[in-house]
Write a protein that holds these residues in place. Structure first.
Motif, mmCIF file in Angstrom:
data_model
loop_
_atom_site.group_PDB
_atom_site.id
_atom_site.type_symbol
_atom_site.label_atom_id
_atom_site.label_comp_id
_atom_site.label_asym_id
_atom_site.label_seq_id
_atom_site.Cartn_x
_atom_site.Cartn_y
_atom_site.Cartn_z
ATOM 1 N N PRO A 124 -19.956 43.709 -6.623
ATOM 2 C CA PRO A 124 -20.504 45.023 -6.255
ATOM 3 C C PRO A 124 -19.527 45.932 -5.517
ATOM 4 O O PRO A 124 -19.751 47.141 -5.450
ATOM 5 C CB PRO A 124 -21.695 44.659 -5.352
ATOM 6 N N ALA A 184 -33.672 43.760 -16.650
ATOM 7 C CA ALA A 184 -34.599 44.128 -15.582
ATOM 8 C C ALA A 184 -36.046 43.918 -16.016
ATOM 9 O O ALA A 184 -36.899 43.559 -15.207
ATOM 10 C CB ALA A 184 -34.382 45.585 -15.174
ATOM 11 N N SER A 225 -37.253 40.319 -15.404
ATOM 12 C CA SER A 225 -37.139 39.788 -14.059
ATOM 13 C C SER A 225 -38.253 40.408 -13.236
ATOM 14 O O SER A 225 -39.138 41.072 -13.760
ATOM 15 C CB SER A 225 -35.759 40.112 -13.479
ATOM 16 N N ALA A 281 -39.142 42.076 -9.076
ATOM 17 C CA ALA A 281 -38.644 42.438 -7.748
ATOM 18 C C ALA A 281 -38.933 41.339 -6.730
ATOM 19 O O ALA A 281 -38.280 41.242 -5.695
ATOM 20 C CB ALA A 281 -39.281 43.750 -7.293
ATOM 21 N N LYS A 333 -36.530 36.912 -5.623
ATOM 22 C CA LYS A 333 -35.305 37.162 -4.866
ATOM 23 C C LYS A 333 -34.218 36.143 -5.196
ATOM 24 O O LYS A 333 -33.039 36.415 -5.030
ATOM 25 C CB LYS A 333 -35.609 37.133 -3.364
ATOM 26 N N LEU A 350 -30.571 38.220 -10.708
ATOM 27 C CA LEU A 350 -30.405 39.224 -9.654
ATOM 28 C C LEU A 350 -29.046 39.927 -9.707
ATOM 29 O O LEU A 350 -28.983 41.147 -9.561
ATOM 30 C CB LEU A 350 -30.624 38.569 -8.287
ATOM 31 N N PRO A 351 -27.937 39.209 -9.935
ATOM 32 C CA PRO A 351 -26.641 39.917 -9.962
ATOM 33 C C PRO A 351 -26.563 41.003 -11.016
ATOM 34 O O PRO A 351 -25.938 42.043 -10.791
ATOM 35 C CB PRO A 351 -25.639 38.791 -10.254
ATOM 36 N N ILE A 405 -29.315 42.584 -12.543
ATOM 37 C CA ILE A 405 -30.304 43.656 -12.404
ATOM 38 C C ILE A 405 -29.981 44.559 -11.216
ATOM 39 O O ILE A 405 -30.512 45.665 -11.109
ATOM 40 C CB ILE A 405 -31.742 43.105 -12.284
ATOM 41 N N GLU A 406 -29.087 44.103 -10.323
ATOM 42 C CA GLU A 406 -28.706 44.931 -9.184
ATOM 43 C C GLU A 406 -27.487 45.801 -9.477
ATOM 44 O O GLU A 406 -27.062 46.567 -8.619
ATOM 45 C CB GLU A 406 -28.428 44.044 -7.964
ATOM 46 N N GLY A 453 -25.534 48.874 -10.482
ATOM 47 C CA GLY A 453 -25.923 50.279 -10.438
ATOM 48 C C GLY A 453 -25.967 50.908 -11.816
ATOM 49 O O GLY A 453 -25.100 50.664 -12.664
#
Length: 374
Positions: A201, A262, A265, A267, A270, A275-276, A278-279, A281
């Motif tokens: 990130p 996304a 998956s 929200a 966690k 997660l990597p 869908i997070e 940007g």
């Protein structure tokens, strides 16, 4: 690729499934993903090459651009697509073997003498005739995996980038991207997204990688001389030698992939291995983008043993509903389960696609893993 098999994104809102059967786009996309999952499971069991899996998936998506999912059940079309692909990709299997495995994967039964096996065989052959007409006897497919191999060989990227990129390009077949974008665009999108995932990130954003040129110099084309991976500002466009319009298509393809992950998956998950990704940007697209997928609003309920082993919902799953990978399913003999090398830092769970291909077929740059979208 013939332009008859490339459609604008808006065409997915007017497929025969909607126009004649009033099937929503959301449901059609889920059923397409389930159909591809069914193809994958059968292909793994039959030890078919990645080229067969890719061709079958493309035949499947092309078919439903011309016929409704209400008129032709996804599993029968998936089975016919796979059987046809075994012939067009010269990795043939007997119809009785394909029928038996399709029956077993669809029902979870192991009875090799069941009359249902003959019914599957009859339906596969009958559906294949309809499929041939829908395809206009055009069996040529261009595999994005082949373009990806060229890009990976031209780059100086690490093995982990190769694994991620191969994972993404195989998962792209679960979406209709193969009838929306040329294979080279899909390969480039997976290549860039893989580098962003590996770099983390704090590295250059997708916007910076795609829409900003790093220099005004004329780089050597990647097929002639390896260059550094396109991880710095705008280096992707220089490395790939793409026009601005092609880079916009790459951005749209990445957006579809991110939306797809996304949507599978939640929200509330966690600790999800997704997660990597869908997070990551989202890109700022220069033109309006029609979203195909919407994030899943609720966590997925726990799966029971029957669901984990793949014996429900007509043998098909959306990727996120799978408790295990096809290789890890209790229905797959141990001898058919390739070993899945773990990625470092617990970034994701991976598994290999259908068996290794011949030397003259598409070659993966290593273990060629695929994201386990459980």
């Amino acid at each position: 690729m013939d332009s008859q098999w490339l459609f604008p994104l808006s065409a997915l809102s007017h497929t025969p499934s909607w126009e004649t059967s009033n099937i929503s786009l959301d449901r059609e996309l889920k059923d397409r993903a389930k159909g591809i999952e069914f193809i994958f499971r059968v292909a793994v069991h039959l030890a078919l090459s990645n080229a067969v899996f890719s061709a079958a998936a493309q035949y499947f998506h092309r078919f439903y651009m011309r016929y409704s999912m209400e008129d032709y059940p996804r599993q029968e079309v998936a089975a016919a697509s796979l059987f046809l692909a075994t012939k067009t990709e010269e990795n043939s299997r007997k119809i009785k073997d394909v029928s038996l495995v399709c029956y077993q994967k669809a029902t979870g039964a192991q009875d090799v003498d069941s009359p249902e096996v003959q019914r599957w065989q009859t339906n596969i052959l009958a559906t294949e005739e309809i499929l041939l007409g829908a395809l206009c006897f055009d069996f040529i497919v261009d595999h994005p995996q082949a373009d990806l191999v060229d890009m990976l060989e031209a780059s100086a990227g690490s093995e982990i980038i190769h694994q991620y990129a191969w994972t993404l390009v195989n998962d792209s077949l679960r979406t209709p991207l193969c009838v929306l974008q040329p294979p080279r665009i899909i390969a480039a999108a997976c290549f860039i997204l893989a580098q962003r995932l590996v770099d983390g990130p704090d590295s250059a954003s997708l916007d910076e990688r795609i829409f900003s040129r790093s220099s005004a110099s004329l780089p050597t084309p990647p097929h002639m001389h390896p260059q550094s991976p396109p991880s710095s500002l705008g280096a992707a466009q220089n490395f790939l030698q793409f026009s601005d319009s092609q880079m916009e298509a790459v951005a749209t393809t990445i957006t579809v992939l991110l939306d797809f992950y996304a949507a599978h998956s939640s929200a509330d998950e966690k600790d999800s291995h997704l997660l990597p990704i869908i997070e990551v940007g989202r890109l700022t697209l220069p033109t309006h983008h029609q979203a195909l997928y919407t994030p899943h609003p609720h966590p997925h309920p726990p799966l029971n043993d029957e669901q984990i082993n793949g014996n429900y919902n007509e043998g098909g799953f959306t990727p996120a509903s799978m408790g295990r990978t096809p290789h890890q399913s209790g229905r797959t003999p141990a001898s058919d389960r390739p070993v899945s090398p773990p990625l470092p830092n617990d970034t994701t769970l991976i598994s290999e696609p259908p068996s290794q291909v011949k030397a003259d077929e598409i070659q993966s740059p290593g273990k060629a893993p695929r994201l386990d979208l459980s």
